[in-house]
Design a protein around this motif. Structure first.
Motif, PDB file in Angstrom:
ATOM      1  N   SER A 225       0.842  -1.199   0.000  1.00 24.91           N
ATOM      2  CA  SER A 225       0.000   0.000   0.000  1.00 24.91           C
ATOM      3  C   SER A 225       0.869   1.238   0.000  1.00 24.91           C
ATOM      4  O   SER A 225       1.944   1.257   0.614  1.00 24.91           O
ATOM      5  CB  SER A 225      -0.919   0.028   1.229  1.00 24.91           C
ATOM      6  N   ILE A 226       0.407   2.262  -0.692  1.00 23.41           N
ATOM      7  CA  ILE A 226       1.032   3.591  -0.661  1.00 23.41           C
ATOM      8  C   ILE A 226      -0.008   4.542  -0.093  1.00 23.41           C
ATOM      9  O   ILE A 226      -1.091   4.700  -0.668  1.00 23.41           O
ATOM     10  CB  ILE A 226       1.480   4.037  -2.067  1.00 23.41           C
ATOM     11  N   GLU A 227       0.286   5.154   1.038  1.00 19.88           N
ATOM     12  CA  GLU A 227      -0.700   5.969   1.745  1.00 19.88           C
ATOM     13  C   GLU A 227      -0.389   7.456   1.624  1.00 19.88           C
ATOM     14  O   GLU A 227       0.760   7.876   1.490  1.00 19.88           O
ATOM     15  CB  GLU A 227      -0.730   5.581   3.238  1.00 19.88           C
ATOM     16  N   SER A 228      -1.457   8.254   1.684  1.00 23.86           N
ATOM     17  CA  SER A 228      -1.393   9.704   1.880  1.00 23.86           C
ATOM     18  C   SER A 228      -0.477  10.428   0.908  1.00 23.86           C
ATOM     19  O   SER A 228       0.510  11.061   1.288  1.00 23.86           O
ATOM     20  CB  SER A 228      -0.948  10.023   3.325  1.00 23.86           C
ATOM     21  N   LEU A 229      -0.823  10.359  -0.375  1.00 28.60           N
ATOM     22  CA  LEU A 229      -0.114  11.134  -1.390  1.00 28.60           C
ATOM     23  C   LEU A 229      -0.985  12.311  -1.806  1.00 28.60           C
ATOM     24  O   LEU A 229      -2.127  12.138  -2.242  1.00 28.60           O
ATOM     25  CB  LEU A 229       0.198  10.277  -2.619  1.00 28.60           C
ATOM     26  N   LEU A 230      -0.452  13.502  -1.653  1.00 28.09           N
ATOM     27  CA  LEU A 230      -1.184  14.710  -2.002  1.00 28.09           C
ATOM     28  C   LEU A 230      -0.792  15.182  -3.399  1.00 28.09           C
ATOM     29  O   LEU A 230       0.348  15.018  -3.827  1.00 28.09           O
ATOM     30  CB  LEU A 230      -0.908  15.822  -0.990  1.00 28.09           C
ATOM     31  N   GLY A 231      -1.772  15.760  -4.111  1.00 30.95           N
ATOM     32  CA  GLY A 231      -1.479  16.382  -5.395  1.00 30.95           C
ATOM     33  C   GLY A 231      -1.363  15.416  -6.556  1.00 30.95           C
ATOM     34  O   GLY A 231      -0.784  15.767  -7.583  1.00 30.95           O
ATOM     35  N   VAL A 232      -1.908  14.185  -6.421  1.00 33.20           N
ATOM     36  CA  VAL A 232      -1.876  13.223  -7.521  1.00 33.20           C
ATOM     37  C   VAL A 232      -3.287  12.716  -7.771  1.00 33.20           C
ATOM     38  O   VAL A 232      -4.137  12.720  -6.878  1.00 33.20           O
ATOM     39  CB  VAL A 232      -0.924  12.041  -7.236  1.00 33.20           C
ATOM     40  N   GLU A 233      -3.532  12.259  -9.015  1.00 34.92           N
ATOM     41  CA  GLU A 233      -4.864  11.818  -9.401  1.00 34.92           C
ATOM     42  C   GLU A 233      -4.950  10.318  -9.625  1.00 34.92           C
ATOM     43  O   GLU A 233      -5.844   9.656  -9.113  1.00 34.92           O
ATOM     44  CB  GLU A 233      -5.298  12.546 -10.682  1.00 34.92           C
ATOM     45  N   ARG A 234      -4.030   9.775 -10.445  1.00 35.34           N
ATOM     46  CA  ARG A 234      -4.165   8.373 -10.827  1.00 35.34           C
ATOM     47  C   ARG A 234      -2.811   7.767 -11.159  1.00 35.34           C
ATOM     48  O   ARG A 234      -1.885   8.476 -11.546  1.00 35.34           O
ATOM     49  CB  ARG A 234      -5.112   8.219 -12.018  1.00 35.34           C
ATOM     50  N   PRO A 235      -2.678   6.437 -11.031  1.00 35.35           N
ATOM     51  CA  PRO A 235      -1.421   5.764 -11.375  1.00 35.35           C
ATOM     52  C   PRO A 235      -1.331   5.561 -12.884  1.00 35.35           C
ATOM     53  O   PRO A 235      -2.337   5.423 -13.571  1.00 35.35           O
ATOM     54  CB  PRO A 235      -1.532   4.425 -10.654  1.00 35.35           C
ATOM     55  N   LEU A 236      -0.099   5.512 -13.399  1.00 33.77           N
ATOM     56  CA  LEU A 236       0.114   5.323 -14.829  1.00 33.77           C
ATOM     57  C   LEU A 236       1.019   4.135 -15.150  1.00 33.77           C
ATOM     58  O   LEU A 236       1.112   3.743 -16.308  1.00 33.77           O
ATOM     59  CB  LEU A 236       0.722   6.595 -15.443  1.00 33.77           C
ATOM     60  N   GLY A 237       1.689   3.579 -14.148  1.00 34.04           N
ATOM     61  CA  GLY A 237       2.533   2.412 -14.409  1.00 34.04           C
ATOM     62  C   GLY A 237       3.765   2.392 -13.532  1.00 34.04           C
ATOM     63  O   GLY A 237       4.157   3.403 -12.950  1.00 34.04           O
ATOM     64  N   PHE A 238       4.393   1.211 -13.454  1.00 37.05           N
ATOM     65  CA  PHE A 238       5.593   1.029 -12.651  1.00 37.05           C
ATOM     66  C   PHE A 238       6.834   1.157 -13.510  1.00 37.05           C
ATOM     67  O   PHE A 238       6.835   0.825 -14.694  1.00 37.05           O
ATOM     68  CB  PHE A 238       5.570  -0.336 -11.964  1.00 37.05           C
ATOM     69  N   TRP A 239       7.941   1.589 -12.906  1.00 33.79           N
ATOM     70  CA  TRP A 239       9.217   1.737 -13.583  1.00 33.79           C
ATOM     71  C   TRP A 239      10.173   0.675 -13.071  1.00 33.79           C
ATOM     72  O   TRP A 239       9.790  -0.239 -12.332  1.00 33.79           O
ATOM     73  CB  TRP A 239       9.731   3.151 -13.406  1.00 33.79           C
ATOM     74  N   LYS A 240      11.458   0.766 -13.429  1.00 35.13           N
ATOM     75  CA  LYS A 240      12.411  -0.331 -13.268  1.00 35.13           C
ATOM     76  C   LYS A 240      12.582  -0.815 -11.834  1.00 35.13           C
ATOM     77  O   LYS A 240      12.681  -2.009 -11.587  1.00 35.13           O
ATOM     78  CB  LYS A 240      13.776   0.098 -13.819  1.00 35.13           C
ATOM     79  N   ASN A 241      12.662   0.090 -10.876  1.00 35.01           N
ATOM     80  CA  ASN A 241      12.973  -0.298  -9.503  1.00 35.01           C
ATOM     81  C   ASN A 241      11.790  -0.117  -8.561  1.00 35.01           C
ATOM     82  O   ASN A 241      11.960   0.173  -7.383  1.00 35.01           O
ATOM     83  CB  ASN A 241      14.169   0.518  -8.997  1.00 35.01           C
ATOM     84  N   GLY A 242      10.576  -0.289  -9.097  1.00 31.26           N
ATOM     85  CA  GLY A 242       9.386  -0.198  -8.274  1.00 31.26           C
ATOM     86  C   GLY A 242       8.818   1.192  -8.144  1.00 31.26           C
ATOM     87  O   GLY A 242       7.828   1.392  -7.433  1.00 31.26           O
ATOM     88  N   GLU A 243       9.433   2.199  -8.811  1.00 34.89           N
ATOM     89  CA  GLU A 243       8.869   3.529  -8.782  1.00 34.89           C
ATOM     90  C   GLU A 243       7.547   3.541  -9.534  1.00 34.89           C
ATOM     91  O   GLU A 243       7.314   2.744 -10.441  1.00 34.89           O
ATOM     92  CB  GLU A 243       9.813   4.559  -9.415  1.00 34.89           C
ATOM     93  N   LEU A 244       6.670   4.447  -9.169  1.00 35.62           N
ATOM     94  CA  LEU A 244       5.331   4.504  -9.748  1.00 35.62           C
ATOM     95  C   LEU A 244       5.133   5.825 -10.470  1.00 35.62           C
ATOM     96  O   LEU A 244       5.303   6.898  -9.895  1.00 35.62           O
ATOM     97  CB  LEU A 244       4.279   4.349  -8.640  1.00 35.62           C
ATOM     98  N   PHE A 245       4.794   5.750 -11.770  1.00 32.29           N
ATOM     99  CA  PHE A 245       4.421   6.947 -12.508  1.00 32.29           C
ATOM    100  C   PHE A 245       3.000   7.332 -12.137  1.00 32.29           C
ATOM    101  O   PHE A 245       2.104   6.481 -12.051  1.00 32.29           O
ATOM    102  CB  PHE A 245       4.498   6.698 -14.021  1.00 32.29           C
ATOM    103  N   LEU A 246       2.782   8.643 -11.932  1.00 34.72           N
ATOM    104  CA  LEU A 246       1.469   9.145 -11.540  1.00 34.72           C
ATOM    105  C   LEU A 246       1.107  10.371 -12.357  1.00 34.72           C
ATOM    106  O   LEU A 246       1.987  11.105 -12.828  1.00 34.72           O
ATOM    107  CB  LEU A 246       1.459   9.518 -10.046  1.00 34.72           C
TER     108      LEU A 246
END
Length: 288
Positions: A225-246
């Motif tokens: 789970s990723i909790e309490s992110l401000l200023g983002v709307e929706r996920p767009l995909g994962f990158w090489k080391n588990g980072e998340l495009f938003l």
């Protein structure tokens, strides 16, 4: 003193070449006919693809298309469908489908194309018709996972997941993960997560976003789970080391690092709800 010439065995040479990017291999086709022929063999194409997968050589593409599958993308506009290999720049328009849609289902329900690979025949397939259920919206992520294409769908009275086996050409259904909410309150998007079917769930409203990732491996389990992110709307995909495009609230592309909780603005802007990205691995597979 006579010049010493070193002969590199052909298998060693092809092993070295299989580690090069597609752009280089395209140029090297004109070096000699044996190289040109070797680059088109299934063995070399598969070896090259496995090397890219092993080295995590991912590429990013902002998209308005479906896919990818083994480096190929499926483009569609109304009833026109085409394959595109962004690595080799090859493009092929597909003939009109002969698949008959069920007369009881309105044709506008079939807005979701699915591209997949039939490992038995060694061919690619595009699935456009879904009997018995209606595909629910356009996929945000790549929904092709290890020989199956998945849609979120609606049945007679409930929501479910529809899968299509590319080898046997048969449909089956799966339940949604029990995430403790309703689809009136949460978005649920399907995706490929390390070769397994995944589902990312996040709230429709509010400015304080959370993202839960569920993975199907015999049964649904919550991965993280990723909790309490401000200023983002929706996920767009994962990158090489588990980072998340938003997609940010300002409709900018941002990258979130779960280990540091850092949000990095990438300086790419898109209109609301049209930005989608895909990560794909280069492949030499010919489509013409």
């Amino acid at each position: 003193m006579p010049e010493t010439r070193v002969e590199v065995p052909e298998m060693v040479m092809l092993e070295i070449l299989s580690k090069l990017p597609v752009k280089s291999l395209t140029r090297f086709r004109c070096v000699c006919k044996p190289w040109c022929s070797s680059f088109q063999t299934p063995h070399f194409i598969t070896k090259h693809h496995r090397n890219n997968l092993h080295n995590n050589n991912l590429n990013l593409l902002l998209k308005r298309c479906q896919g990818p599958c083994n480096g190929l993308l499926c483009l569609h506009d109304a009833d026109k469908v085409a394959f595109w290999n962004p690595s080799t720049r090859e493009f092929k328009t597909l003939p009109q489908s002969t698949v008959q849609r069920p007369p009881s289902v309105d044709s506008t329900s079939f807005d979701c194309f699915g591209i997949g690979f039939d490992s038995q025949s060694g061919d690619y397939k595009v699935e456009i018709s879904v009997p018995g259920v209606e595909p629910y919206g356009s996929p945000l992520f790549n929904n092709y996972v290890n020989g199956f294409y998945y849609w979120r769908a609606t049945g007679d009275s409930d929501h479910l997941i529809l899968s299509f086996d590319m080898v046997n050409e048969k449909f089956s259904t799966l339940p949604l993960p029990e995430f403790g909410g309703s689809l009136a309150e949460y978005y649920l998007e399907l995706l490929d997560f390390n070769g397994l079917l995944g589902a990312i769930v996040y709230p429709r409203g509010g400015t304080d976003k959370s993202f839960d990732l569920w993975v199907m491996n015999g049964s649904w389990t919550k991965q993280f789970s990723i909790e309490s992110l401000l200023g983002v709307e929706r996920p767009l995909g994962f990158w090489k080391n588990g980072e998340l495009f938003l997609d940010s609230s300002d409709h900018e592309l941002v990258l979130f690092d779960p280990s540091t909780r850092e949000l990095k603005n990438l300086g790419i802007h898109a209109y609301q709800e049209t930005m989608q990205i895909i990560a794909y691995v280069e492949r030499l597979v010919p489509i013409n």
